[in-house]
Design an enzyme around this catalytic site. Structure first.
Site, PDB file in Angstrom:
ATOM      1  N   SER A 150       2.151 -68.224 -32.875  1.00 52.71           N
ATOM      2  CA  SER A 150       1.786 -68.855 -31.477  1.00 52.71           C
ATOM      3  C   SER A 150       0.117 -69.179 -31.813  1.00 52.71           C
ATOM      4  O   SER A 150      -0.338 -70.077 -32.543  1.00 52.71           O
ATOM      5  CB  SER A 150       2.008 -67.745 -30.402  1.00 52.71           C
ATOM      6  N   TRP A 183       7.816 -75.224 -24.607  1.00 52.86           N
ATOM      7  CA  TRP A 183       6.416 -75.190 -24.286  1.00 52.86           C
ATOM      8  C   TRP A 183       5.597 -75.413 -25.793  1.00 52.86           C
ATOM      9  O   TRP A 183       4.404 -76.248 -25.515  1.00 52.86           O
ATOM     10  CB  TRP A 183       5.982 -73.755 -23.755  1.00 52.86           C
ATOM     11  N   LYS A 238      -1.918 -71.119 -34.821  1.00 52.95           N
ATOM     12  CA  LYS A 238      -3.079 -72.382 -34.672  1.00 52.95           C
ATOM     13  C   LYS A 238      -4.240 -71.730 -35.519  1.00 52.95           C
ATOM     14  O   LYS A 238      -4.878 -72.619 -36.471  1.00 52.95           O
ATOM     15  CB  LYS A 238      -3.589 -72.251 -33.390  1.00 52.95           C
ATOM     16  N   HIS A 254      10.467 -67.915 -28.108  1.00 57.85           N
ATOM     17  CA  HIS A 254       9.081 -67.747 -28.644  1.00 57.85           C
ATOM     18  C   HIS A 254       8.821 -66.347 -29.426  1.00 57.85           C
ATOM     19  O   HIS A 254       8.280 -65.438 -28.661  1.00 57.85           O
ATOM     20  CB  HIS A 254       8.083 -68.230 -27.465  1.00 57.85           C
TER      21      HIS A 254
END
Length: 371
Positions: free
Chosen positions: A210, A301, A214, A352
């Site tokens: 998540s 998402w 990044k 997720h």
């Protein structure tokens, strides 16, 4: 959206800002790669106020006989100092014993809290399966991202921003945000790894989930000491193409997390086509080192298809280096990993999360390049 329409929308990773076509590795390294790094710093993640601080030290506590006498535990305080004070990044590291030495390593940027990284191993979490990593012959390293900078919109007064930022007047629109601060911390771990004879600093993979994903991508793009970069469910401004617009958008992420990126990035809220970069260009900065991206079927998402397509559109840079990249442009069925040439991808059934299934694929892929 079709692959062809993406091709028309995306900036060409091998065409410079002045229109020069990149056809050699030398051109890439000399001109296009630095240009892309500058664009991401200027418009997305921000320019760091410091690289390696002059005042940086490592303080290590070693415990033998962990994990049934299969590992040594090292708890390292990475201490640094700047104009605004002092900071400490705590590294937890388990090194396998009785196996290859120095060991390759996985470094996890943990964004889920310390409950997943118990140093005494009384609590174990599939989010960071340290025992399994060690059993596979890797050192298992982890940092908690909030040691570096709090994950909140505090006006950049705390954490490494408060320690190192020295701006006259208002904060520049291209100054670093929280993602860049967390990535900066991953590089400080590499500074430590260079001093540890039990870890092979030339064979370290950085991993994140998540917002940690990044972070791992940006850390790996900037710091070429990372031998492999792994992004799990990183989504918008991670592995997913911004121009995909099927999941979280630039406006969504800037509204919810205004501290993650620089102020310039907010200029592109609702204006993705005007952004001079897209995330395939971030993945291209990792070439020719191995990169792995993973998604989840119920994580719309994060936009799994756009995460996959970033690899497809970064592939020309890998091919410039003579690597075949994924070797396919077909989006895979769930739970059918693609382990290509320096590129890997899987779409896991589920939500997720970072799971043991994900770790199994990461380690299988790493066995080809880090062992």
């Amino acid at each position: 959206m079709t692959t062809e329409s993406f091709t028309r929308m995306l900036p060409d990773v091998l065409t410079t800002a002045d229109g020069e076509q990149i056809t050699t590795v030398e051109q890439w390294q000399r001109k296009r790669r630095p240009e892309i790094v500058t664009l991401f710093r200027e418009y997305v993640y921000g320019h760091e106020s410091v690289q390696r601080p002059a005042a940086l030290s490592f303080h290590t506590n070693v415990t033998q006989g962990l994990m049934g006498n299969r590992a040594i535990r090292k708890q390292v305080d990475i201490r640094y100092e700047g104009p605004g004070g002092q900071g400490v990044l705590r590294l937890l590291l388990f090194v396998p014993v009785g196996r290859e030495k120095p060991a390759p390593a996985f470094l996890l940027v943990n964004n889920r809290g310390a409950e997943h990284t118990d140093p005494d191993r009384e609590r174990r979490s599939p989010f960071w399966p340290a025992e399994w990593i060690v059993e596979r012959g890797y050192a298992a390293a982890v940092i908690n991202y909030t040691d570096l900078d709090p994950d909140e919109d505090d006006g950049f007064r705390n954490g490494v921003h408060g320690i190192f930022d020295e701006f006259e007047g208002s904060r520049p629109a291209n100054a670093w945000g929280a993602i860049a601060a967390w990535a900066w911390g991953a590089s400080r771990v590499m500074d430590y790894m260079e001093t540890d004879p039990d870890v092979d600093v030339a064979r370290v993979a950085v991993v994140g989930h998540s917002r940690g994903g990044k972070t791992a991508l940006w850390a790996g793009a900037l710091d070429e000491r990372f031998a492999m970069v792994i992004s799990n469910n990183s989504g918008c401004t991670g592995a997913a193409l911004a121009r995909g617009n099927r999941g979280e958008t630039i406006k969504d992420i800037n509204d919810r997390f205004p501290h993650w990126f620089n102020a310039n990035y907010k200029r592109f809220n609702g204006r993705e086509p005007d952004l001079p970069v897209d995330q395939h260009m971030l993945l291209s900065l990792i070439a020719p080192r191995p990169v792995y991206v993973s998604s989840a079927t119920q994580d719309e998402w994060a936009d799994p298809l756009s995460e996959f397509l970033s690899l497809i559109y970064a592939a020309p840079v890998y091919q410039l280096f003579g690597k075949h990249a994924l070797g396919t442009e077909r989006f895979p069925q769930p739970d059918t990993p693609i382990h290509g040439d320096r590129m890997g991808y899987h779409l896991r059934t589920g939500v997720h999360d970072l799971t043991e299934y994900d770790w199994e694929q990461f380690m299988d892929f790493a066995d080809r390049y880090l062992k």
